[in-house]
Enzyme design. Structure first.
Site, PDB file in Angstrom:
ATOM      1  N   ALA A  78      30.713  42.032  42.916  1.00 26.40           N
ATOM      2  CA  ALA A  78      29.272  41.978  43.174  1.00 26.40           C
ATOM      3  C   ALA A  78      28.958  42.144  44.657  1.00 26.40           C
ATOM      4  O   ALA A  78      27.905  42.681  45.014  1.00 26.40           O
ATOM      5  CB  ALA A  78      28.701  40.660  42.662  1.00 26.40           C
ATOM      6  N   THR A  79      29.868  41.703  45.527  1.00 21.56           N
ATOM      7  CA  THR A  79      29.650  41.880  46.969  1.00 21.56           C
ATOM      8  C   THR A  79      29.548  43.354  47.320  1.00 21.56           C
ATOM      9  O   THR A  79      28.656  43.772  48.063  1.00 21.56           O
ATOM     10  CB  THR A  79      30.780  41.211  47.771  1.00 21.56           C
ATOM     11  OG1 THR A  79      30.706  39.792  47.595  1.00 21.56           O
ATOM     12  CG2 THR A  79      30.657  41.525  49.256  1.00 21.56           C
ATOM     13  N   GLN A 186      24.993  35.767  38.600  1.00 17.27           N
ATOM     14  CA  GLN A 186      24.883  34.439  38.005  1.00 17.27           C
ATOM     15  C   GLN A 186      24.007  34.435  36.755  1.00 17.27           C
ATOM     16  O   GLN A 186      23.891  33.411  36.080  1.00 17.27           O
ATOM     17  CB  GLN A 186      24.306  33.449  39.023  1.00 17.27           C
ATOM     18  CG  GLN A 186      25.175  33.224  40.244  1.00 17.27           C
ATOM     19  CD  GLN A 186      26.468  32.486  39.925  1.00 17.27           C
ATOM     20  OE1 GLN A 186      26.628  31.912  38.851  1.00 17.27           O
ATOM     21  NE2 GLN A 186      27.404  32.506  40.857  1.00 17.27           N
ATOM     22  N   HIS A 208      34.050  38.618  36.744  1.00 19.36           N
ATOM     23  CA  HIS A 208      34.723  37.321  36.715  1.00 19.36           C
ATOM     24  C   HIS A 208      33.759  36.152  36.505  1.00 19.36           C
ATOM     25  O   HIS A 208      34.196  35.015  36.343  1.00 19.36           O
ATOM     26  CB  HIS A 208      35.550  37.110  37.983  1.00 19.36           C
ATOM     27  CG  HIS A 208      34.762  36.751  39.202  1.00 19.36           C
ATOM     28  ND1 HIS A 208      34.678  35.463  39.677  1.00 19.36           N
ATOM     29  CD2 HIS A 208      34.036  37.521  40.044  1.00 19.36           C
ATOM     30  CE1 HIS A 208      33.928  35.459  40.771  1.00 19.36           C
ATOM     31  NE2 HIS A 208      33.534  36.681  41.012  1.00 19.36           N
ATOM     32  N   THR A 246      40.459  54.705  43.364  1.00 17.35           N
ATOM     33  CA  THR A 246      41.059  54.803  42.034  1.00 17.35           C
ATOM     34  C   THR A 246      40.351  53.876  41.055  1.00 17.35           C
ATOM     35  O   THR A 246      40.154  52.689  41.336  1.00 17.35           O
ATOM     36  CB  THR A 246      42.552  54.442  42.090  1.00 17.35           C
ATOM     37  OG1 THR A 246      43.207  55.315  43.014  1.00 17.35           O
ATOM     38  CG2 THR A 246      43.198  54.573  40.721  1.00 17.35           C
ATOM     39  N   CYS A 331      31.799  31.262  48.131  1.00 18.44           N
ATOM     40  CA  CYS A 331      31.934  32.238  49.210  1.00 18.44           C
ATOM     41  C   CYS A 331      31.710  31.616  50.582  1.00 18.44           C
ATOM     42  O   CYS A 331      32.056  32.199  51.601  1.00 18.44           O
ATOM     43  CB  CYS A 331      30.942  33.380  49.006  1.00 18.44           C
ATOM     44  SG  CYS A 331      31.222  34.272  47.465  1.00 18.44           S
TER      45      CYS A 331
END
Length: 391
Positions: A78-79, A186, A208, A246, A331
């Site tokens: 997501a970052t 979230q 995740h 990749t 984070c």
């Protein structure tokens, strides 16, 4: 015997990450070993197999989200999805305007992307937040004052679990022709997502957070919005030159399988987790001097953020060895500073005393009662040592 089958430590930190569901793991193991082909290798069966798997996953996930498969771009997390959306879009349209709207309670991947754009000459306008964490819509004349090119916001806040009125915001953005980016990291698995009903331009979703593998996410880009990006990564030109690198077939398959499981158990899982959270909250409120951070009504069922007066949050976490908890975003857990989210809530008096409890798929009722028992004892013990309280 009630606590006999508890697995230690008890995990109540599902917003930081969720465990890979064993049913997902079983599906993806072959793709780490004998189905290992490169998606971009078009000259042999290994590459063809990988290509077909990835495109089938793209199509099936798009069906789940009610969008077109060509609107999905694979990213590493997501970052990266947030960075590509915010920086890639803004830098491409920088000659049109340099005004962006957001809120100060955002995830660090959004806030730090905006801080980078400030260095590039952009101006960030922050909407006001009420004491419950929801956007104060009284200052919406901000949309009229500047030529805004982007609104970036999270659907669900990662620390206090409140969800914003993105339906209203998306309509507002369409009226004023502002591109809208929504971080749903979230929200996925907690709130039903239908991209046809919500007219969004860009959406980030991470694997995740929904019991899939780490290292894979998707960025939804609405084709009808006809928007363009300046790529952040340069290489082989994968994903239509938006995200070179990749393509990880095994992770994408795991991402799809986690969506596939979610589709089957979404309603019942959220109902179960809501019940566990409510039991936990009702019992916890029997302890004096607690404060719930964030709105309780407009909140996902997985989240509770509670401040314990006369106690340091870190001290409480250390004292409960058998329970995995956090004081806020994973984070930012290595940074010794108060939560920027709680600082933005005007009525949050005990910022350094806050604990985030987030429940998930594998929590049981025994986990809840054991955690309550351990927490109650630790709170009493720590308050007894506090110089500000006499028990």
């Amino acid at each position: 015997m009630f606590f006999f089958y508890i697995l230690f430590p008890i995990y109540i930190d599902y917003s930081s990450t969720s465990p890979l569901d064993p049913r997902v793991l079983e599906k993806i193991i072959p793709y780490f070993y004998y189905k290992f082909g490169n998606y971009s290798s078009k000259n042999h069966i290994f590459g063809w197999t990988s290509y077909n798997i990835v495109e089938n996953c793209r199509k099936n996930i798009s069906n789940f989200l009610n969008c077109n498969s060509r609107e999905i771009v694979w990213c590493s997390g997501a970052t990266e999805s947030n960075n590509l959306s915010i920086k890639g879009y803004s830098l491409f349209y920088k000659n049109k305007s340099k005004y962006i709207i957001s809120i100060k309670t955002e995830h660090k991947s959004i806030l730090n992307s905006l801080n980078y754009l400030i260095i590039e000459g952009f101006s960030i306008v922050y909407l006001k937040i009420k004491g419950n964490g929801l956007i104060d819509f009284k200052n919406l004349n901000i949309f009229l004052n500047k030529k805004i090119i982007l609104l970036t916001i999270s659907y669900v806040n990662n620390e206090i679990g409140v969800f914003q009125n993105i339906f209203f915001l998306s309509k507002l953005c369409k009226i004023y022709k502002i591109a809208m980016h929504l971080d749903c990291s979230q929200a996925a698995g907690k709130v039903f997502l239908n991209f046809e009903n919500i007219k969004l331009d860009m959406v980030s979703i991470s694997s995740h957070k929904i019991y899939g593998p780490k290292g894979i996410s998707l960025l939804y880009i609405r084709r009808k919005s006809n928007i363009y990006f300046k790529p952040l990564l340069h290489g082989g030109g994968q994903e239509n030159n938006l995200r070179s690198g990749t393509v990880p077939t095994s992770l994408i398959l795991g991402f799809y399988e986690s969506f596939n499981l979610l589709k089957k158990i979404f309603f019942f899982e959220n109902l179960k987790i809501r019940n566990l959270r409510n039991i936990f909250l009702i019992e916890l409120l029997k302890i004096d001097s607690l404060f719930l951070n964030g709105d309780i009504k407009y909140r996902v069922p997985q989240n509770l953020n509670i401040s314990f007066n006369f106690i340091e949050g870190e001290s409480l976490i250390i004292s409960v060895n058998n329970i995995a908890l956090s004081t806020g975003s994973a984070c930012a857990s290595n940074i010794l500073e108060s939560s920027h989210v709680l600082k933005s809530l005007k009525n949050s008096n005990f910022i350094n005393s806050s604990i985030r409890f987030t429940f998930g798929r594998f929590n049981k009722l025994t986990d809840i009662y054991f955690s309550l028992k351990v927490l109650s004892f630790s709170i009493y013990k720590l308050r007894k040592l506090s110089p500000f309280l006499i028990i």
